[in-house]
Design an enzyme around this catalytic site. Structure first.
Site, PDB file in Angstrom:
ATOM      1  N   LYS A  51       0.789  -1.073  -0.146  1.00  0.00           N
ATOM      2  CA  LYS A  51       0.086   0.129  -0.055  1.00  0.00           C
ATOM      3  C   LYS A  51       0.743   1.127   0.022  1.00  0.00           C
ATOM      4  O   LYS A  51       0.723   2.212  -0.747  1.00  0.00           O
ATOM      5  CB  LYS A  51      -0.798  -0.108   1.213  1.00  0.00           C
ATOM      6  CG  LYS A  51      -1.688   1.240   1.522  1.00  0.00           C
ATOM      7  CD  LYS A  51      -2.510   1.372   2.845  1.00  0.00           C
ATOM      8  CE  LYS A  51      -3.133   2.447   3.062  1.00  0.00           C
ATOM      9  NZ  LYS A  51      -4.378   2.763   2.205  1.00  0.00           N
ATOM     10  N   GLU A 523     -22.850  11.997  13.357  1.00  0.00           N
ATOM     11  CA  GLU A 523     -22.051  10.588  13.569  1.00  0.00           C
ATOM     12  C   GLU A 523     -20.612  11.062  13.445  1.00  0.00           C
ATOM     13  O   GLU A 523     -19.761   9.998  13.088  1.00  0.00           O
ATOM     14  CB  GLU A 523     -22.152   9.514  12.248  1.00  0.00           C
ATOM     15  CG  GLU A 523     -23.686   9.073  12.123  1.00  0.00           C
ATOM     16  CD  GLU A 523     -23.807   8.164  11.079  1.00  0.00           C
ATOM     17  OE1 GLU A 523     -22.677   7.214  10.743  1.00  0.00           O
ATOM     18  OE2 GLU A 523     -25.050   8.071  10.623  1.00  0.00           O
ATOM     19  N   TRP A 600     -20.038  -7.319   7.523  1.00  0.00           N
ATOM     20  CA  TRP A 600     -18.601  -6.661   7.422  1.00  0.00           C
ATOM     21  C   TRP A 600     -17.804  -6.828   8.586  1.00  0.00           C
ATOM     22  O   TRP A 600     -16.926  -6.115   9.216  1.00  0.00           O
ATOM     23  CB  TRP A 600     -18.834  -4.936   7.275  1.00  0.00           C
ATOM     24  CG  TRP A 600     -19.431  -4.696   5.886  1.00  0.00           C
ATOM     25  CD1 TRP A 600     -19.701  -5.703   5.161  1.00  0.00           C
ATOM     26  CD2 TRP A 600     -20.377  -3.417   5.720  1.00  0.00           C
ATOM     27  NE1 TRP A 600     -20.525  -4.855   4.097  1.00  0.00           N
ATOM     28  CE2 TRP A 600     -20.652  -3.563   4.383  1.00  0.00           C
ATOM     29  CE3 TRP A 600     -20.240  -2.106   6.281  1.00  0.00           C
ATOM     30  CZ2 TRP A 600     -21.418  -2.613   3.757  1.00  0.00           C
ATOM     31  CZ3 TRP A 600     -20.863  -1.152   5.795  1.00  0.00           C
ATOM     32  CH2 TRP A 600     -21.579  -1.498   4.522  1.00  0.00           C
ATOM     33  N   GLU A 644     -25.974  -7.486  -0.577  1.00  0.00           N
ATOM     34  CA  GLU A 644     -24.675  -7.911  -0.989  1.00  0.00           C
ATOM     35  C   GLU A 644     -24.261  -9.266  -0.134  1.00  0.00           C
ATOM     36  O   GLU A 644     -23.467 -10.155  -0.768  1.00  0.00           O
ATOM     37  CB  GLU A 644     -23.510  -7.091  -0.706  1.00  0.00           C
ATOM     38  CG  GLU A 644     -23.456  -6.973   0.697  1.00  0.00           C
ATOM     39  CD  GLU A 644     -22.224  -5.604   1.032  1.00  0.00           C
ATOM     40  OE1 GLU A 644     -22.015  -4.604   0.234  1.00  0.00           O
ATOM     41  OE2 GLU A 644     -21.411  -5.949   2.026  1.00  0.00           O
ATOM     42  N   HIS A 680     -31.944   2.245   5.693  1.00  0.00           N
ATOM     43  CA  HIS A 680     -31.239   2.747   4.557  1.00  0.00           C
ATOM     44  C   HIS A 680     -30.308   1.709   3.771  1.00  0.00           C
ATOM     45  O   HIS A 680     -29.769   0.891   4.504  1.00  0.00           O
ATOM     46  CB  HIS A 680     -30.315   4.031   4.719  1.00  0.00           C
ATOM     47  CG  HIS A 680     -29.189   4.510   4.053  1.00  0.00           C
ATOM     48  ND1 HIS A 680     -29.825   4.889   2.933  1.00  0.00           N
ATOM     49  CD2 HIS A 680     -28.020   4.120   3.739  1.00  0.00           C
ATOM     50  CE1 HIS A 680     -28.593   5.064   1.938  1.00  0.00           C
ATOM     51  NE2 HIS A 680     -27.559   4.565   2.748  1.00  0.00           N
ATOM     52  N   HIS A 733     -21.576  10.245  -4.367  1.00  0.00           N
ATOM     53  CA  HIS A 733     -20.286   9.856  -4.818  1.00  0.00           C
ATOM     54  C   HIS A 733     -19.517  10.513  -5.378  1.00  0.00           C
ATOM     55  O   HIS A 733     -18.252  10.304  -6.073  1.00  0.00           O
ATOM     56  CB  HIS A 733     -20.331   8.412  -5.320  1.00  0.00           C
ATOM     57  CG  HIS A 733     -21.084   7.333  -4.542  1.00  0.00           C
ATOM     58  ND1 HIS A 733     -22.467   7.028  -4.623  1.00  0.00           N
ATOM     59  CD2 HIS A 733     -20.597   6.862  -3.399  1.00  0.00           C
ATOM     60  CE1 HIS A 733     -22.726   6.180  -3.660  1.00  0.00           C
ATOM     61  NE2 HIS A 733     -21.642   5.987  -3.027  1.00  0.00           N
TER      62      HIS A 733
HETATM   63  N1  GLN Z   1     -25.534   6.067   8.287  1.00  0.00           N
HETATM   64  C1  GLN Z   1     -24.444   5.814   7.647  1.00  0.00           C
HETATM   65  C2  GLN Z   1     -24.028   7.081   7.262  1.00  0.00           C
HETATM   66  O1  GLN Z   1     -24.661   8.071   6.905  1.00  0.00           O
HETATM   67  C3  GLN Z   1     -24.974   4.987   6.517  1.00  0.00           C
HETATM   68  C4  GLN Z   1     -23.773   4.526   5.628  1.00  0.00           C
HETATM   69  C5  GLN Z   1     -23.941   3.584   4.608  1.00  0.00           C
HETATM   70  O2  GLN Z   1     -24.992   3.274   4.140  1.00  0.00           O
HETATM   71  N2  GLN Z   1     -23.078   2.873   4.032  1.00  0.00           N
HETATM   72  O3  GLN Z   1     -22.508   7.090   6.770  1.00  0.00           O
HETATM   73 ZN    ZN Z   2     -25.563   4.317   1.900  1.00  0.00          ZN
END
Ligand code: GLN
Ligand code: ZN
Length: 794
Positions: A51, A523, A600, A644, A680, A733
């Site tokens: 890396k 967060e 994960w 996934e 989500h 993104h």
């Molecule tokens: N609550 C998380 C964030 O907003 C959701 C992240 C995700 O869906 N991978 O980062």
């Molecule tokens: Zn997301």
């Protein structure tokens, strides 16, 4: 059931029952003694040197020569370590600067037109441009490697694709290993899997099937095989993991043709076709009949039915079987006695049996002995790449020379397994009692959505098309610095908490000013949405050096879900309540859902996944209850990994979706009717799990949609999804700031599928990777778009 008996049960099968002790008898003199190998190895180096070298090269701090030298050194060290462990045959060509599927595209000359000039000008820079993009030139698409957390670069093919052989990398790496005195076996992605992983290049019809290029691709593989033979390869491994997925008759016919043609070549090494991650199923008889010289099969977990299937087709007479009895993708020690039983049965099914890992060790960390912070009582349950290699060597020795030659290892292994099975960590009576006591009522909300929504509307008083975000706000350098300082002891807990609260104040005040309706705390305290919770749940272990490649130079350190899961204390209540204390608008509580917590992490293999998910769900259920009690009216439980984690074979999916959706409902169903549950997911393609999304019984779902022009809204409508939904209108993104106008247009499209009273307005995903400058304007535009559309209704 104890863990040892569970593991034994998952491996036992009628054929092996009668031969359970025959492993102690050495193999007859006529047949070759069982050898040992692994199907592939991590590339990064003990200190993630790769890396550092690759990223240094990108930044211009490391020269191309220095990068090549580092890479060669890492390969040398890997082979030496494998050989020193006692492995008979080492893999070569599995090394990669970025990704082995991209390497395969280079090997067969499938360079997208837009990258050709760059590759011709400088192969190394062109290679990285394909992986990462360059100014105005898009990279190849990236997607998950089967059901692992490794991501590969998707080959782009079309009817005009011309393949040309470039065996330079494979030949060079083979020569390196041979020069060092190793018995080496080059590893290639097989031609069928390569084509099945490809997609139509930009501009090519979406229904173009890359597999139609097989006849053009095979001569290129033939050339590479001839070059490898000329360079000294006795065997070549062709990886065909795509065969463990459901395949059509036409695909199986293509498979038969591919290996008939490659097998018929005169100038070739011996061919070992490898499959892994699941059972081969219908592809097994095809491969057994093919004129290849050996098969590598996965005999772990659910793939262990390969054993009965192999026996049923009469085994592999005259061929080599590479038996993957050591799980290459989990972190647990092998049940050596059970593996020897399996191997003893396999001895009767092929001419030559070698012991191996089930798949490449790419998916596990390097060395559990490096985890000096872990309790040695726990480390003894763990096997990373190095320990797995030792297990393979031990098994080969036991199989070939008799179990008494490895008696001490077997005894130690038995003790380690017993310690795991009887530990208070893997067996928490309180957790187990609670899990057993879960009732149907626990996984069902008291009222149906139609009634709940009225109560929620009364409590929340939101406007039509309410605006919200997915949870995270930008993770700033200051936050990262504060976290590093806390870890290094330069900042105390109180100082760190202060820093977090300051950030929450800023995030809340911005959202109020921007005019968002349902706020979040942002967060700031979460480095990672799984790790944050794993660190706070009993039963999870964190590693210090357990890095695993996710893609390119990105490595992750998945937590290890080792034992029964419980929650010693609330995890998110303080930050959420603090945010709520700053505003009159509802603040949404944010949790990571049980399926994603499993997906994960490295999960335990001594009980069904559904049971582990249920334990995590119960711990999260308590968190939901505490959030509600603290006054939180909206709680979001993220499940980005729900899709996934879908099993590779369709037949296994209903059972998975059953426990997965139940775990989500167990997490969320305990709340009052007027508490609103959100979920989500971030992907645009989920036609195959729409039913499951409905089964979650969440009140509101937010999804990725901006890039796919709201296609998900149509899909939800077509499936008559009855609840509220927020298809994303802001593509997070990209650093691009979307205008209010374009988001207004997207909302117009969404409204054609979802009625206004059920439509939410939000970004595609969390904002943690974005910068504040873009986020500010983008969210202001998002609120403006919502207001414009609302205006049309009043
Ligand atoms: N609550 C998380 C964030 O907003 C959701 C992240 C995700 O869906 N991978 O980062
Ligand atoms: Zn997301």
């Amino acid at each position: 059931m104890t863990s040892t008996s569970a593991a034994a049960a998952s491996r036992s099968h009628p054929a092996s029952a009668s031969t359970s002790t025959s492993a102690s008898a050495p193999a007859s003199a006529a047949r070759p003694r069982p050898g040992s190998t692994v199907l592939g190895h991590p590339r990064q180096g003990a200190d993630r040197e790769l890396k550092k070298a690759v990223e240094g090269y990108w930044k211009g701090r490391v020269t191309a020569d220095a990068l090549r030298e580092t890479a060669a050194g890492l390969r040398r060290d890997t082979w030496r370590r494998l050989a020193d462990s006692g492995l008979d045959e080492v893999p070569t060509g599995d090394f990669s600067y970025y990704d082995h599927v991209l390497d395969t595209s280079v090997m067969v000359g499938a360079i997208p037109a837009r990258h050709r000039a760059a590759v011709e000008a400088d192969p190394l820079d062109g290679y990285f441009a394909m992986a990462r993009g360059a100014q105005d030139v898009a990279p190849l698409e990236m997607t998950k490697w089967f059901d692992t957390n490794y991501h590969y670069l998707v080959p782009e093919l079309g009817p005009d694709t011309v393949f040309t052989a470039d065996s330079a990398k494979q030949v060079a790496e083979l020569r390196e290993a041979l020069a060092l005195g190793h018995t080496a076996r080059p590893v290639l992605v097989g031609p069928v899997t390569y084509l099945l992983l490809a997609k139509p290049a930009p501009g090519v019809a979406a229904d173009f099937e890359p597999l139609t290029l097989l006849d053009r691709l095979l001569p290129v593989y033939a050339e590479v095989l001839a070059d490898l033979r000329a360079a000294g390869a006795a065997w070549v491994q062709l990886d065909e993991p795509a065969l463990v997925q459901d395949r059509t008759r036409a695909e199986l016919n293509a498979l038969a043709r591919a290996y008939r043609d490659l097998g018929a070549l005169t100038d070739r090494p011996q061919l070992l076709v490898a499959s892994y991650f699941d059972r081969l199923g219908e592809a097994l008889p095809v491969l057994v009949r093919a004129p290849v010289d050996g098969l590598a099969l996965d005999f772990t977990g659910p793939a262990s039915v390969n054993l009965t299937d192999l026996a049923a087709v009469g085994g592999l007479p005259g061929k080599r079987l590479v038996a993957g009895v050591v799980d290459g993708r989990n972190v647990w020690i092998n049940d050596l006695a059970a593996s020897l039983t399996t191997l003893a049965t396999l001895l009767g099914l092929a001419d030559r049996v070698d012991v191996s890992t089930s798949c490449s060790l790419l998916h596990v960390p390097l060395d559990s002995a490096a985890e000096r912070d872990l309790d040695p009582q726990l480390t003894r349950w763990l096997a990373f790449a190095r320990q797995k290699t030792d297990e393979v060597v031990t098994l080969a020795r036991g199989l070939g020379r008799g179990t008494d030659t490895v008696a001490a290892r077997l005894a130690a292994n038995r003790a380690d397994l017993a310690s795991r099975a009887s530990s208070a960590i893997t067996r928490d009576p309180a957790v187990r009692a609670r899990s057993v006591a879960v009732t149907d009522a626990d996984v069902r909300r008291d009222q149906p959505y139609a009634e709940r929504t009225v109560a929620q509307q009364t409590r929340l008083g939101l406007p039509p098309l309410p605006t919200t975000t997915i949870g995270s706000f930008p993770q700033t350098d200051e936050l990262r610095t504060a976290r590093a300082a806390l870890r290094a002891g330069r900042l105390d807990e109180a100082g760190y908490d202060e820093r977090i609260e300051a950030e929450i104040r800023e995030v809340v005040s911005f959202q109020e000013k921007a005019g968002l309706d349902v706020l979040v705390h942002g967060e700031p305290e979460r480095n990672d949405m799984v790790q944050y919770f794993a660190e706070r749940l009993t039963g999870y272990l964190a590693t210090r050096h357990g890095w695993v490649q996710s893609y390119g130079t990105r490595y992750v350190r998945p937590p290890i879900l080792a034992g029964d899961i419980s929650r010693p204390a609330p995890m998110t209540v303080a930050t959420t309540a603090y945010a709520q204390s700053l505003t009159n608008r509802p603040v949404k509580g944010m949790l990571t859902g049980p399926v994603t917590m499993l997906a994960w992490s490295f999960v335990r293999d001594d009980q069904p996944l559904g049971e582990t998910a249920r334990q995590v769900a119960l711990a999260l259920r308590d968190e939901v209850a505490d959030l509600e009690a603290a006054g939180t009216a909206v709680i979001q439980v993220d499940e980005p990994a729900l899709r996934e984690t879908l099993p590779l074979r369709a037949a296994d999916r209903p059972a998975y979706l059953e426990w997965a959706t139940e775990a989500f409902r167990l997490t969320t169903a305990g709340v009052r009717p007027d508490t609103q549950i959100h979920t989500h997911m971030c992907y645009a393609e989920f036609g195959d799990i729409l039913r499951a999304i409905d089964d979650l019984d969440a009140d509101v779902i937010s999804l990725e949609a901006a890039r796919s022009h709201m296609r998900v809204a149509d899909e939800l409508a077509a499936a008559r999804y009855p609840r509220e939904a927020g298809p994303g209108v802001y593509d997070i993104h990209s650093p691009r700031v979307p205008s209010a106008e374009e988001m207004t247009v997207l909302l117009g499209t969404a409204l054609e599928a979802i009625p206004a009273r059920r439509l939410w307005v939000n970004p595609d995903c969390g904002l943690k990777t974005r910068g504040w400058a873009e986020v500010r304007t983008s969210l202001e535009n998002l609120v403006a778009a919502a207001r414009t559309v609302r205006g049309r209704f009043s």
